[in-house]
Design an enzyme around this catalytic site. Sequence first.
Site, PDB file in Angstrom:
ATOM      1  N   GLU A  12      -7.199   0.885  -4.105  1.00 28.41           N
ATOM      2  CA  GLU A  12      -7.145   0.730  -2.650  1.00 28.41           C
ATOM      3  C   GLU A  12      -8.468   0.228  -2.051  1.00 28.41           C
ATOM      4  O   GLU A  12      -8.470  -0.720  -1.278  1.00 28.41           O
ATOM      5  CB  GLU A  12      -6.707   2.048  -2.011  1.00 28.41           C
ATOM      6  CG  GLU A  12      -5.210   2.267  -2.210  1.00 28.41           C
ATOM      7  CD  GLU A  12      -4.773   3.708  -2.040  1.00 28.41           C
ATOM      8  OE1 GLU A  12      -5.576   4.534  -1.578  1.00 28.41           O
ATOM      9  OE2 GLU A  12      -3.614   4.006  -2.384  1.00 28.41           O
ATOM     10  N   LYS A  56       3.044  11.431  -3.388  1.00 24.17           N
ATOM     11  CA  LYS A  56       1.913  10.832  -4.097  1.00 24.17           C
ATOM     12  C   LYS A  56       0.926  11.886  -4.591  1.00 24.17           C
ATOM     13  O   LYS A  56       0.184  11.661  -5.531  1.00 24.17           O
ATOM     14  CB  LYS A  56       1.220   9.856  -3.149  1.00 24.17           C
ATOM     15  CG  LYS A  56       0.255   8.899  -3.831  1.00 24.17           C
ATOM     16  CD  LYS A  56      -0.359   8.018  -2.765  1.00 24.17           C
ATOM     17  CE  LYS A  56      -1.413   7.100  -3.310  1.00 24.17           C
ATOM     18  NZ  LYS A  56      -2.041   6.352  -2.205  1.00 24.17           N
ATOM     19  N   ASP A 113       0.878  -1.164   0.000  1.00 26.24           N
ATOM     20  CA  ASP A 113       0.000   0.000   0.000  1.00 26.24           C
ATOM     21  C   ASP A 113       0.917   1.215   0.000  1.00 26.24           C
ATOM     22  O   ASP A 113       1.535   1.531   1.009  1.00 26.24           O
ATOM     23  CB  ASP A 113      -0.892  -0.037   1.244  1.00 26.24           C
ATOM     24  CG  ASP A 113      -1.686   1.248   1.424  1.00 26.24           C
ATOM     25  OD1 ASP A 113      -1.694   2.081   0.502  1.00 26.24           O
ATOM     26  OD2 ASP A 113      -2.301   1.406   2.499  1.00 26.24           O
ATOM     27  N   ASP A 169     -12.868   5.339   1.940  1.00 22.74           N
ATOM     28  CA  ASP A 169     -11.415   5.349   2.103  1.00 22.74           C
ATOM     29  C   ASP A 169     -10.900   6.782   2.094  1.00 22.74           C
ATOM     30  O   ASP A 169     -10.735   7.392   1.047  1.00 22.74           O
ATOM     31  CB  ASP A 169     -10.788   4.519   0.956  1.00 22.74           C
ATOM     32  CG  ASP A 169      -9.256   4.524   0.996  1.00 22.74           C
ATOM     33  OD1 ASP A 169      -8.683   5.157   1.899  1.00 22.74           O
ATOM     34  OD2 ASP A 169      -8.653   3.892   0.112  1.00 22.74           O
TER      35      ASP A 169
END
Lengths: 536, 364
Positions: free
Chosen positions: A174, A73, A11, A196
């Site tokens: 994810e 990211k 992850d 999420d």
Amino acid sequence: MAEQEIAVGIDLGTSYSCVSVVQNGQPMVIPNEWGERTHASVVSFLEDGTVLVGNAAKKNIITNAENTVYSAKRLIGRYFFSDEVKKAQTVMPYKIIEGQNNSVRIVVRDRQYSLPEISALVLKEMKAIAESFLGHPVGKAVVTVPAYFNDNQRQATKDAGRIAGLDILRIINEPTAAALAYGFGRDVNQRIVIYDLGGGTFDVSILEIGKDVFEVLSTAGDTYLGGDDFDDRIMNWLADDFLARHKLDLRQNKYCLQMLKEASEQAKIDVGEKGTAQILCQGICQDANGQVMDLAQTLTQDQFNRMVMDLVQRTFKVCDEALQSARMTAADVDAVILVGGPTRLPIIRNSVRHYFQREPKEGVNPDEVVSMGAALQAHALMDKATETFLVDVTPLSLRIGTVGGFTEKIIDKNTPIPIDKSKTFTTSRDGQDRVKIRVYQGESNRADDCEMLGEFEFAGFKIGYRGEVKIEVTFEIDTNGIVNVSATDVESGQRTSTTISLSSGLSEGDIQRSIEANKQTQVARGASKDLPAAVR
Amino acid sequence: MAPVAPGIAPVAPGIAPLVPGIAPVAPAVAPVVAPARAVPRPAGAPGAPPSIAPAVAAPPRPPGAPGARPPQVPSAAAAPPRIAPGSQPGQPSPVAPAGPPRIPPGSQPGVRPAAPVSAPKAAAPAALGEFDPFASGSVQAMIGEAPAAGAAAAPAVPAVEMPAPAFPETGPIEAVSPQQAMAVAQILGVLNEVDYFQVLRVTQDAKPADIKRAFYRESRTYHPDRFFHLTEPEVKVDIGSVYKRITEAYYFLKDETKRKKYAADVNGPDRKSKLRFTEASEVETKAQVKKEQEEQIGTHPKGRALYATAMKDVDAGRWSDAQRNLKSALMYERDNARYKEKLGEVEQKLHEEFKSKGEQFKIR
């Protein structure tokens, strides 16, 4: 274990990353040698040319701010002119410059790094953690990305994996990974919602899970919304308050800003856990007379909730969208699963409970579930007798550009993948020997409001009068959610050559160079003895 | 934004060219070749992939192939028309693309070769041969008015059948045997000639739940993850292509509106060109949905308002008011079927009322 190669699940988060593996049929998180199960996605470039990755590097955000890259990211796969990059330039202590073709480059210690190279260092660290735990080399991995990532961002993540020396078996979403981990070993037939909220992105996916098929019904998200934005609210509140009191704007100084950021993040966590947070930044700055000043504040739950209420509401707009795409209402949902650190905040839990009219599932670790799902998927891919099948969807519509700055839809969002679609084009001039197509992703018919994926040029077809040559262009979205474009000359059946000029992607040559550079880069070990440092 | 460079011009008549630059070809409107496939294959070889037929009878100028994907096998459209056994020898297929001059103009009903063929499936084509809608159709075909020819022959039945599954639904995949690889290739070969219902192996009236179940079944069989560990890239690519069509079929069939539209399309005259749900059909579906909604209430705000008042009048039994309001509503929307229908009802009611009133005054 020796004969069967092991693949791990990673992850790769905005703030924290996590690596897992399936052992004896069970997914488990791999801790590093200090027992830490999640690792800050921070890369700190040290003076001696080595790099420090993980929680140890995080401490350098303040002390070695210019040479420490975090939240990469948020920038990966973006164009230099995007808002996110503009914003990052103002708040990030490290230097962000423009590279070739509108790409983003980070300059640290006089060296330019592309974003995939930075992420590759984080992945390399994850690989190292897994290798030292398992005791043998790890070459394959499944890496997760936010469901709402576009093709550029996925491609860049995949490149990062390659640079890190990993064979990326699959890029999965994810929330889908979280659902996989949740559904694993539970023989249920449910419709579940994965909420999420990560450090930098927000995704909602609605899945129908059965014994063996995990079908994503719809997904929606916001790649500009995450826990970082909650921190920003606290930070701005603190800075405004300080400005009002002392006539000093802490935001003007990047070092102050980093201290403020760290304090804000801690305050957010404290408020979530204890209801109030005592904020104290000693020696945050000096006033005009050279007097050192402290910042002390108390943040209460109520204050915090008011600050972030609009952000929380934005997440539910996204939920609305996902439910609508799946043609469901909140009442049709059988379970709600919370993923991501910020979902620990009471305000999120309460709002989710209120919106879905049901208690979110307990017993799911919001930090680890995604990497566990990725490990399960990695295991399933290596397994001959795999019995779990993911059917994911594409989060964004695929479009082609037409003249006048408009686009036309080719593949709708929430279409199950893999899928392909063909369209036939012809030439507009006699003797034309190439055609060019621009591919976009997004929900607007204006090209400006969509993300450009690239420009494809086809040549090598039979040359003829205008309108006579027919080129069939096939747009494919593969199981990674990555777009491929190919073209065939209809008449001859000849495949035509394609040149892709991706605007921010790395060329094959760039990647090869980066792989070499990555091999050369030494991950620092025991940089300072008292810190949990990276393992090689 | 700079104009899309050397430019790509529209071929399609169907879709309004957005610009001189790019425009899509209406995928697959290829009437010239379409009829070729309309000839049902002999029932004896249902599974045989058309790929076997060499593409000899290539028409003078092959247009965009109907299937619209890089054919792994020569497109069926180019395959020579096959004359079914049992059709009269020497009688060329009336629907052969390149054969106009050879067909005697007097081509009678009954000699239509397609008709007597033992049908591969239900919907008896024999019945079609009885009365003669084809005389003109086939003549037209000969003159080259291809769409009509397609119209004549196509509705017969899906001529191509889906071969048997290449893999068992469950169980580990150790390796793909040559037979299985062959079976996959066979499926791939017919992929451009079967409709979505055949791809998912469901009937045309399947319920959404059935479609989902079928999709799950096909996913278990062909999901690329099941074959991920294999090393033969060709087989993996082939399986991937099959699975892509499965997801495509599922995507369109799970939507009830699209399923209905699609079922109508593939049973209609242009079956050949409608096997894949195209943008054109998507636009039509959207228009259909919009039309349905508009028909329910009307397109003009005043028309809708008047209609609403009329409905209140009807409920209250004020028939003549209702009639007046409906007539006014129709002034705004002359073609609204719903208004017309309601007006008809109201006038009927008025008429009855008038008659019963008249009866009161009748001298018995």
